[in-house]
Design a protein around this motif. Structure first.
Motif, short mmCIF file in Angstrom:
data_model
loop_
_atom_site.label_atom_id
_atom_site.label_comp_id
_atom_site.label_asym_id
_atom_site.label_seq_id
_atom_site.Cartn_x
_atom_site.Cartn_y
_atom_site.Cartn_z
N MET A 108 -1.26 91.79 109.44
CA MET A 108 -1.09 91.28 110.78
C MET A 108 -1.92 92.12 111.75
O MET A 108 -2.50 91.56 112.68
CB MET A 108 0.41 91.32 111.13
CG MET A 108 0.76 90.58 112.38
SD MET A 108 0.48 88.83 112.28
CE MET A 108 2.09 88.17 112.43
N GLU A 109 -2.00 93.42 111.53
CA GLU A 109 -2.79 94.27 112.41
C GLU A 109 -4.27 93.94 112.31
O GLU A 109 -4.99 93.97 113.31
CB GLU A 109 -2.55 95.74 112.07
CG GLU A 109 -1.19 96.23 112.55
CD GLU A 109 -1.02 97.72 112.32
OE1 GLU A 109 -2.02 98.45 112.37
OE2 GLU A 109 0.13 98.12 112.11
N ALA A 110 -4.69 93.60 111.09
CA ALA A 110 -6.11 93.22 110.90
C ALA A 110 -6.42 91.96 111.69
O ALA A 110 -7.49 91.84 112.30
CB ALA A 110 -6.41 93.02 109.42
N LEU A 111 -5.47 91.02 111.72
CA LEU A 111 -5.67 89.79 112.48
C LEU A 111 -5.73 90.08 113.98
O LEU A 111 -6.54 89.49 114.71
CB LEU A 111 -4.56 88.79 112.18
CG LEU A 111 -4.58 88.16 110.78
CD1 LEU A 111 -3.35 87.28 110.58
CD2 LEU A 111 -5.85 87.35 110.57
N LEU A 112 -4.87 90.99 114.43
CA LEU A 112 -4.91 91.36 115.85
C LEU A 112 -6.24 92.02 116.21
O LEU A 112 -6.81 91.77 117.28
CB LEU A 112 -3.73 92.28 116.19
CG LEU A 112 -2.36 91.60 116.26
CD1 LEU A 112 -1.27 92.65 116.43
CD2 LEU A 112 -2.32 90.61 117.41
N THR A 113 -6.72 92.86 115.33
CA THR A 113 -8.02 93.51 115.56
C THR A 113 -9.12 92.45 115.61
O THR A 113 -10.00 92.49 116.49
CB THR A 113 -8.31 94.53 114.44
OG1 THR A 113 -7.22 95.45 114.37
CG2 THR A 113 -9.59 95.27 114.69
N GLU A 114 -9.06 91.50 114.67
CA GLU A 114 -10.06 90.41 114.63
C GLU A 114 -9.97 89.58 115.90
O GLU A 114 -10.98 89.19 116.49
CB GLU A 114 -9.81 89.54 113.40
CG GLU A 114 -10.77 88.39 113.23
CD GLU A 114 -12.18 88.84 112.83
OE1 GLU A 114 -13.11 88.06 113.08
OE2 GLU A 114 -12.36 89.95 112.30
N PHE A 115 -8.74 89.29 116.37
CA PHE A 115 -8.56 88.51 117.59
C PHE A 115 -9.13 89.25 118.79
O PHE A 115 -9.80 88.65 119.64
CB PHE A 115 -7.06 88.22 117.80
CG PHE A 115 -6.79 87.37 119.00
CD1 PHE A 115 -7.08 86.01 118.98
CD2 PHE A 115 -6.25 87.91 120.16
CE1 PHE A 115 -6.84 85.22 120.09
CE2 PHE A 115 -6.02 87.13 121.28
CZ PHE A 115 -6.31 85.77 121.24
N SER A 116 -8.90 90.53 118.85
CA SER A 116 -9.43 91.35 119.93
C SER A 116 -10.96 91.32 119.91
O SER A 116 -11.62 91.18 120.96
CB SER A 116 -8.91 92.77 119.78
OG SER A 116 -9.30 93.55 120.87
N PHE A 117 -11.53 91.43 118.71
CA PHE A 117 -12.99 91.40 118.57
C PHE A 117 -13.54 90.05 119.01
O PHE A 117 -14.53 89.97 119.76
CB PHE A 117 -13.36 91.70 117.11
CG PHE A 117 -14.81 91.49 116.80
CD1 PHE A 117 -15.78 92.39 117.26
CD2 PHE A 117 -15.24 90.38 116.08
CE1 PHE A 117 -17.12 92.19 117.00
CE2 PHE A 117 -16.57 90.18 115.82
CZ PHE A 117 -17.53 91.09 116.26
N LEU B 42 -4.74 81.45 110.76
CA LEU B 42 -4.44 82.60 109.92
C LEU B 42 -3.18 83.33 110.44
O LEU B 42 -2.36 83.80 109.66
CB LEU B 42 -5.62 83.56 109.87
CG LEU B 42 -6.85 83.08 109.08
CD1 LEU B 42 -8.00 84.09 109.20
CD2 LEU B 42 -6.50 82.89 107.61
N PHE B 43 -3.06 83.40 111.79
CA PHE B 43 -1.84 83.97 112.38
C PHE B 43 -0.61 83.17 111.95
O PHE B 43 0.43 83.74 111.59
CB PHE B 43 -1.92 83.97 113.92
CG PHE B 43 -2.45 85.23 114.52
CD1 PHE B 43 -1.69 86.38 114.49
CD2 PHE B 43 -3.69 85.26 115.13
CE1 PHE B 43 -2.16 87.55 115.07
CE2 PHE B 43 -4.16 86.42 115.70
CZ PHE B 43 -3.40 87.57 115.67
#
Length: 147
Positions: free
Chosen positions: A1-10, A32-33
């Motif tokens: 989930m943290e990887a998805l948040l990082t990707e969303f931020s990017f 994906l979320f």
């Protein structure tokens, strides 16, 4: 989930900076979320079911233990009850035996008293007869008794 948040931020930063940014990439990321959320929900549900089964097992063990303790207590109570009943029967038998002996003793004492009173009466009659005979002899012989 943290990887998805990082990707969303990017992707958010990229969308702000790049005018040719394709918004469908964010839609794909949102899917994906959603998938990740369903996975987390399913994992949580499985964990909850596992905990429920553990609790049910613990409850069953506690019920089994309680049943065994109650059964032991009932067995002990039954043994105690039988012992008390045996003691009461023995005491009742002893009391009955004592009562029978007392009745026999009373009957014997009554018979002894009857025999003694008959002998006393017989002795009294004999004494009275002897006195009367003695007095009669004294009257017939004209002698006076010194008393």
């Amino acid at each position: 989930m943290e990887a998805l948040l990082t990707e969303f931020s990017f992707l958010s930063d990229q969308a702000l900076e790049d005018k040719k940014f394709d918004p469908s990439t964010i839609v794909d990321l949102m899917k994906l979320f959603e998938i990740e959320s369903y996975k987390a929900w399913a994992a949580m549900e499985l964990e909850q079911e596992k905990q429920v089964k553990e609790i049910e097992t613990s409850m069953q063990q506690a019920e089994d233990y309680l049943d065994s303790v109650m059964e032991e207590a009932m067995d002990e109570f039954r043994r105690f009850e039988e012992e008390m009943e045996d003691m009461c029967k023995a005491e009742l038998k002893g009391l009955k035996d004592t009562a029978v002996k007392a009745r026999k003793m009373g009957n014997l004492m009554e018979k002894a008293a009857t025999v003694a009173s008959k002998k006393y009466m017989q002795a009294a009659l004999n004494s009275a007869s002897a006195t009367a005979k003695s007095a009669w002899k004294g009257l017939s012989s004209k002698k006076v008794h010194p008393s």
